[in-house]
Design a protein around this motif. Sequence first.
Motif, PDB file in Angstrom:
ATOM      1  N   LEU A   1      33.730  10.773  51.566  1.00 51.83           N
ATOM      2  CA  LEU A   1      34.954  10.876  50.774  1.00 51.83           C
ATOM      3  C   LEU A   1      35.208  12.333  50.393  1.00 51.83           C
ATOM      4  CD1 LEU A   1      37.275   9.620  49.090  1.00 51.83           C
ATOM      5  CD2 LEU A   1      35.619   9.286  47.251  1.00 51.83           C
ATOM      6  N   LEU A   2      34.175  13.018  49.907  1.00 54.82           N
ATOM      7  CA  LEU A   2      34.309  14.425  49.528  1.00 54.82           C
ATOM      8  C   LEU A   2      34.651  15.283  50.738  1.00 54.82           C
ATOM      9  CD1 LEU A   2      31.242  14.638  47.127  1.00 54.82           C
ATOM     10  CD2 LEU A   2      33.643  14.839  46.445  1.00 54.82           C
ATOM     11  N   LYS A   3      34.021  15.009  51.858  1.00 56.05           N
ATOM     12  CA  LYS A   3      34.292  15.778  53.075  1.00 56.05           C
ATOM     13  C   LYS A   3      35.745  15.608  53.512  1.00 56.05           C
ATOM     14  CE  LYS A   3      32.723  16.345  57.868  1.00 56.05           C
ATOM     15  NZ  LYS A   3      31.764  15.855  58.901  1.00 56.05           N
ATOM     16  N   THR A   4      36.248  14.385  53.423  1.00 54.21           N
ATOM     17  CA  THR A   4      37.637  14.125  53.818  1.00 54.21           C
ATOM     18  C   THR A   4      38.611  14.862  52.907  1.00 54.21           C
ATOM     19  OG1 THR A   4      37.051  11.951  54.713  1.00 54.21           O
ATOM     20  CG2 THR A   4      39.362  12.312  54.136  1.00 54.21           C
ATOM     21  N   LEU A   5      38.360  14.851  51.606  1.00 53.69           N
ATOM     22  CA  LEU A   5      39.252  15.539  50.672  1.00 53.69           C
ATOM     23  C   LEU A   5      39.170  17.050  50.831  1.00 53.69           C
ATOM     24  CD1 LEU A   5      38.651  13.380  47.475  1.00 53.69           C
ATOM     25  CD2 LEU A   5      40.614  13.312  49.022  1.00 53.69           C
ATOM     26  N   GLU A   6      37.999  17.557  51.200  1.00 49.41           N
ATOM     27  CA  GLU A   6      37.837  19.010  51.344  1.00 49.41           C
ATOM     28  C   GLU A   6      38.442  19.536  52.639  1.00 49.41           C
ATOM     29  OE1 GLU A   6      34.274  22.388  51.672  1.00 49.41           O
ATOM     30  OE2 GLU A   6      33.778  20.274  51.352  1.00 49.41           O
ATOM     31  N   HIS A   7      38.227  18.797  53.732  1.00 46.68           N
ATOM     32  CA  HIS A   7      38.641  19.299  55.043  1.00 46.68           C
ATOM     33  C   HIS A   7      39.936  18.667  55.539  1.00 46.68           C
ATOM     34  CE1 HIS A   7      34.912  21.536  55.465  1.00 46.68           C
ATOM     35  NE2 HIS A   7      34.240  20.451  55.137  1.00 46.68           N
ATOM     36  N   GLY A   8      40.340  17.541  54.969  1.00 52.38           N
ATOM     37  CA  GLY A   8      41.592  16.933  55.360  1.00 52.38           C
ATOM     38  C   GLY A   8      41.481  16.076  56.613  1.00 52.38           C
TER      39      GLY A   8
ATOM     40  N   ARG B   1      24.282  13.025  41.631  1.00 51.62           N
ATOM     41  CA  ARG B   1      24.739  14.283  42.244  1.00 51.62           C
ATOM     42  C   ARG B   1      26.174  14.172  42.739  1.00 51.62           C
ATOM     43  NH1 ARG B   1      19.251  14.616  44.513  1.00 51.62           N
ATOM     44  NH2 ARG B   1      20.039  13.716  46.462  1.00 51.62           N
ATOM     45  N   ASN B   2      26.645  12.952  42.938  1.00 52.34           N
ATOM     46  CA  ASN B   2      28.039  12.770  43.346  1.00 52.34           C
ATOM     47  C   ASN B   2      29.016  13.238  42.272  1.00 52.34           C
ATOM     48  OD1 ASN B   2      27.206  11.511  45.718  1.00 52.34           O
ATOM     49  ND2 ASN B   2      27.554   9.437  44.940  1.00 52.34           N
ATOM     50  N   LEU B   3      28.615  13.111  41.016  1.00 54.42           N
ATOM     51  CA  LEU B   3      29.562  13.238  39.910  1.00 54.42           C
ATOM     52  C   LEU B   3      30.192  14.626  39.782  1.00 54.42           C
ATOM     53  CD1 LEU B   3      27.705  11.139  37.180  1.00 54.42           C
ATOM     54  CD2 LEU B   3      29.353  10.381  38.909  1.00 54.42           C
ATOM     55  N   PRO B   4      29.414  15.722  39.711  1.00 58.41           N
ATOM     56  CA  PRO B   4      30.060  17.030  39.549  1.00 58.41           C
ATOM     57  C   PRO B   4      30.932  17.407  40.737  1.00 58.41           C
ATOM     58  CG  PRO B   4      27.696  17.287  39.904  1.00 58.41           C
ATOM     59  CD  PRO B   4      27.940  15.829  39.676  1.00 58.41           C
ATOM     60  N   ALA B   5      30.536  16.974  41.931  1.00 53.67           N
ATOM     61  CA  ALA B   5      31.334  17.302  43.115  1.00 53.67           C
ATOM     62  C   ALA B   5      32.679  16.581  43.080  1.00 53.67           C
ATOM     63  CB  ALA B   5      30.565  16.939  44.381  1.00 53.67           C
ATOM     64  N   LEU B   6      32.667  15.316  42.700  1.00 57.38           N
ATOM     65  CA  LEU B   6      33.918  14.565  42.638  1.00 57.38           C
ATOM     66  C   LEU B   6      34.794  15.062  41.493  1.00 57.38           C
ATOM     67  CD1 LEU B   6      35.471  12.291  43.956  1.00 57.38           C
ATOM     68  CD2 LEU B   6      34.289  10.667  42.475  1.00 57.38           C
ATOM     69  N   ALA B   7      34.181  15.409  40.363  1.00 58.71           N
ATOM     70  CA  ALA B   7      34.950  15.961  39.241  1.00 58.71           C
ATOM     71  C   ALA B   7      35.599  17.277  39.636  1.00 58.71           C
ATOM     72  CB  ALA B   7      34.038  16.156  38.036  1.00 58.71           C
ATOM     73  N   ALA B   8      34.887  18.101  40.406  1.00 57.61           N
ATOM     74  CA  ALA B   8      35.450  19.387  40.842  1.00 57.61           C
ATOM     75  C   ALA B   8      36.680  19.184  41.714  1.00 57.61           C
ATOM     76  CB  ALA B   8      34.389  20.183  41.599  1.00 57.61           C
TER      77      ALA B   8
ATOM     78  N   ARG C   1      46.201  17.492  48.618  1.00 56.72           N
ATOM     79  CA  ARG C   1      46.918  18.147  49.699  1.00 56.72           C
ATOM     80  C   ARG C   1      46.051  18.083  50.947  1.00 56.72           C
ATOM     81  NH1 ARG C   1      48.943  24.442  49.409  1.00 56.72           N
ATOM     82  NH2 ARG C   1      50.255  24.453  51.270  1.00 56.72           N
ATOM     83  N   ASN C   2      46.676  17.980  52.109  1.00 53.89           N
ATOM     84  CA  ASN C   2      45.932  17.871  53.363  1.00 53.89           C
ATOM     85  C   ASN C   2      45.679  19.254  53.965  1.00 53.89           C
ATOM     86  OD1 ASN C   2      44.742  17.094  55.730  1.00 53.89           O
ATOM     87  ND2 ASN C   2      46.544  16.092  56.595  1.00 53.89           N
ATOM     88  N   PRO C   3      44.456  19.780  53.838  1.00 57.73           N
ATOM     89  CA  PRO C   3      44.179  21.116  54.393  1.00 57.73           C
ATOM     90  C   PRO C   3      44.282  21.159  55.913  1.00 57.73           C
ATOM     91  CG  PRO C   3      42.460  20.433  52.840  1.00 57.73           C
ATOM     92  CD  PRO C   3      43.296  19.223  53.146  1.00 57.73           C
ATOM     93  N   ALA C   4      44.189  19.993  56.568  1.00 56.17           N
ATOM     94  CA  ALA C   4      44.228  19.953  58.030  1.00 56.17           C
ATOM     95  C   ALA C   4      45.615  19.606  58.558  1.00 56.17           C
ATOM     96  CB  ALA C   4      43.209  18.936  58.540  1.00 56.17           C
ATOM     97  N   TYR C   5      46.635  19.697  57.699  1.00 54.55           N
ATOM     98  CA  TYR C   5      48.000  19.428  58.167  1.00 54.55           C
ATOM     99  C   TYR C   5      48.380  20.391  59.278  1.00 54.55           C
ATOM    100  CZ  TYR C   5      53.080  20.002  58.292  1.00 54.55           C
ATOM    101  OH  TYR C   5      54.363  20.139  58.714  1.00 54.55           O
TER     102      TYR C   5
END
Length: 374
Positions: free
Chosen positions: A187-194, A31-38, A238-242
């Motif tokens: 990892l996904l949470k960090t990339l999504e929310h910054g 289940r990690n795969l499609p989320a990371l690919a996205a 890109r950092n969404p939380a900048y």
Amino acid sequence: MNALPDPALTRAVLVGVGAYAHLEPLPAATRNLPALAAVLTGPLSWQLPAEHCTVVCDPASMPDMLDPVKRAADEAEDTLLVYFAGHGLLDGRGELFFGLPGSQSGWSYTGVTHQALREIILSSPAGRCIVILDCCMSGRALGLMGSDDTLADQAEIDGSYLLAAAPDNSPALAPPGQTHTAFTGQLLKTLEHGVPGPERELDLDLVYQQVRRELVAQNLPEPQKRIRNTAGRLVLARNPAYRPAPRPAGARAAKVPWPDPSTFRTPLAFLEALGEVRALSGLTLQAVSERTDPAVAAQTIGQLLNRTTLPRTWKTTRSYLAACGVPDRQCARWEAAWVRLRAQEQTETTAVVPEPAPARGWHARLRRRRGTDS
């Protein structure tokens, strides 16, 4: 190399194994795969074309797993990323191998040896090789993946950056009922929310620090990293939380916390910071125009702030910064950043690569054709 990978010259291979015949199932691994690919193909990250991001789910044999990695390794010239989620096992000699659906603990011929993967990665002409391993040494129970401190040491590859989920034997890495494994989920949470703060981009080091901090705070396994070059400065997203530093009320122009141009890693960061300068100055476009010397029309300043690539000359940008109140000494630092990033941009545009698909989102500002010079 540039901080942001060139999508045309970058390849990613994402491998996940969740259906095991002789080991505990790890459905979260696939289940990690499609989320990371996205994320990797999305507008806030590398925006890889779909054909440059290969997903391999439950490969039945060593060739099924490694053939896509070999193709990607041969094609990658900028960056190669290889991700594996599943059981990490030890053979009879204590060496690491990756579990396939039919793998058995202790028998490396039933899986994929780390050495085989390492040889492929080392053969790639890519300037950077990123390895992300969400695996440990063996599964202990449903939702558990056991490990040993030697994981990152065994997986280390010269000229690469390794992120590894390598806990002790007690914590759960794949808790039952969770969509993702603990490591990849964070990892996904960090990339999504910054990461809240002054960093405009999320590089590998910053992402690792945030993932580690969050997992440790939750009493979850502590990840490891191994770095063999400057790959830690590779921008992942890109950092969404900048959040720019707030301007002190009534502060004099000389005391304004202007953006630090030495931190700009990409042309996009430079262009966005130009707009931030005007916001910090509190001036309208017309007011900035009236303060420039020689005079620069408000329309031209508007074009500067809406560019998709760096201006080919420095003059208008220098006048703009001075009109906003940026001191001369700091303007010199901005010019140095412009020279550095302009050279980076020219390197990208002169590379002989296939015509990319129309850019979207974040990369659109970097890859569209040049606009009006300023």
